[in-house]
Enzyme design. Structure first.
Site: not given
Ligand code: DAH
Length: 335
Positions: A151, A171, A197, A211, A254, A296
């Site tokens: 990012w 994000h 970004r 997003q 994650v 997620a």
């Protein structure tokens, strides 16, 4: 003796000549005003011989109400003439104000939101200016970690106060942490919002994007729930026959992480990142990771809008060129 009949005749004659509001007003002053003709007659009554007083007084008072009625009637007559006559044609059609339509990104975002709402998701928003801690550290991306390079971050200038560092969120994932601070499972939420970004290296990337983040946490959730949910979503957006594939990917928050691709005009195209929420994030939220699991995901709205509307250059969305935006008038009322 005052000739009230002659006075009335004269008053009526001059009233008939009053042709507008200004004419009526000066007639009122002339006849009924403080120094008007009738008013002076009324005032003169007390100077009359006693035997004439009652008759003239009563007659003049009656004439006063007669003339007041007459002037009101004349006023209504003039008003009626104005609205009936040719001067004001109320049948002329009005001018239609130009109608805009929703921006294509808004149209697409709402369609995506509706799809998740139908699956039982809540919708919340978060701050665009975010703390470094939420955007990175608490998502398991500490300072110096190479994942920060994913990012290209726009930082808020340090004000020298020694406070925590701020940035424009890169994000929507920091809202996972903020939401977990306030809510207990079962959690099923999406977070739409603008992210910043620098990625403007080709026609499908810019320095900002919209997003939609998703977070689901409950007991006994597995990767099968993730697959089922996201495949259902993709079919709703791209049609029932869309081909999908999951591939391994890495995101620090994650484990395992994946990307979901769709087959679009022969090519595989990545539409979102996803994965099972990292057990450390669940534990940091004060939940037992042996009991609670979840998944997620995060996806770009621009990407979906480009595919949906056949737009090849992302910059069209932010240029505010009405020739481009007018193309979306056909979707008015659909979002
Ligand atoms: N935040 C990631 C990005 O901006 C996208 C993402 C990937 C979101 C995986 C997630 C996830 O919630 O599980 O690139």
């Amino acid at each position: 003796m005052v000739d009230l009949a002659a006075l009335e005749a004269e008053a009526r004659e001059s009233l008939a000549e009053a042709g507008d509001e200004a004419g009526l007003e000066s007639w009122r002053i002339d006849w009924l005003g403080r120094r008007g003709r009738l008013t002076s007659v009324l005032r003169g009554v007390r100077d009359l011989p006693a035997d004439e007083r009652p008759a003239v007084g009563a007659g003049a008072n009656r004439l006063k109400s007669v003339l007041e009625e007459a002037v009101t009637a004349r006023q209504l007559e003039l008003l009626a003439a104005v609205s009936d006559g040719p001067a004001l044609d109320v049948s002329l059609p009005g001018r239609r104000p130009p109608l805009g339509s929703l921006h294509p990104i808004t149209l697409t975002r709402r369609m995506m939101e509706r799809t998740f709402r139908d699956m039982g998701f809540d919708v919340v928003e978060g701050p665009d200016v975010e703390l470094e801690e939420y955007n990175f550290d608490r998502l398991r991306i500490p300072a110096g970690h190479p994942a920060r390079d994913m990012w290209d971050t726009i930082w808020v200038a340090d004000d020298g106060s020694g406070g925590p560092r701020q940035l424009l969120r890169t994000h929507t994932s920091p809202m996972q942490i903020r939401y977990l601070e306030r809510r207990q499972p079962p959690i099923r939420v999406i977070v739409p919002g603008t992210c910043y970004r620098y990625e403007a290296t080709d026609a499908t990337h810019e320095w900002m994007l919209t997003q939609i983040e998703g977070l689901v946490i409950d007991e006994d959730l597995s990767f099968a729930h993730l697959k089922g949910t996201l495949e259902a979503f993709v079919r709703r957006v791209f049609g029932p026959d869309i081909e999908t594939r999951f591939r391994c990917d890495y995101f620090p928050f994650v484990e395992p992480g994946a990307e979901l691709g769709v087959r679009w005009q022969g090519d595989w195209l990545e539409v979102l990142g996803c994965g099972m929420v990292h057990p450390e994030i669940i534990a940091d939220a004060g939940l037992d990771p042996d009991r609670f699991t979840g998944f997620a995901f995060g996806m770009g709205v621009e990407r979906v809008a480009m595919l949906r509307y056949g737009v090849r250059d992302i910059r069209h969305f932010y240029r505010n060129d009405v020739r481009f935006l007018r193309e979306f008038d056909q979707f008015r009322g659909t979002a």
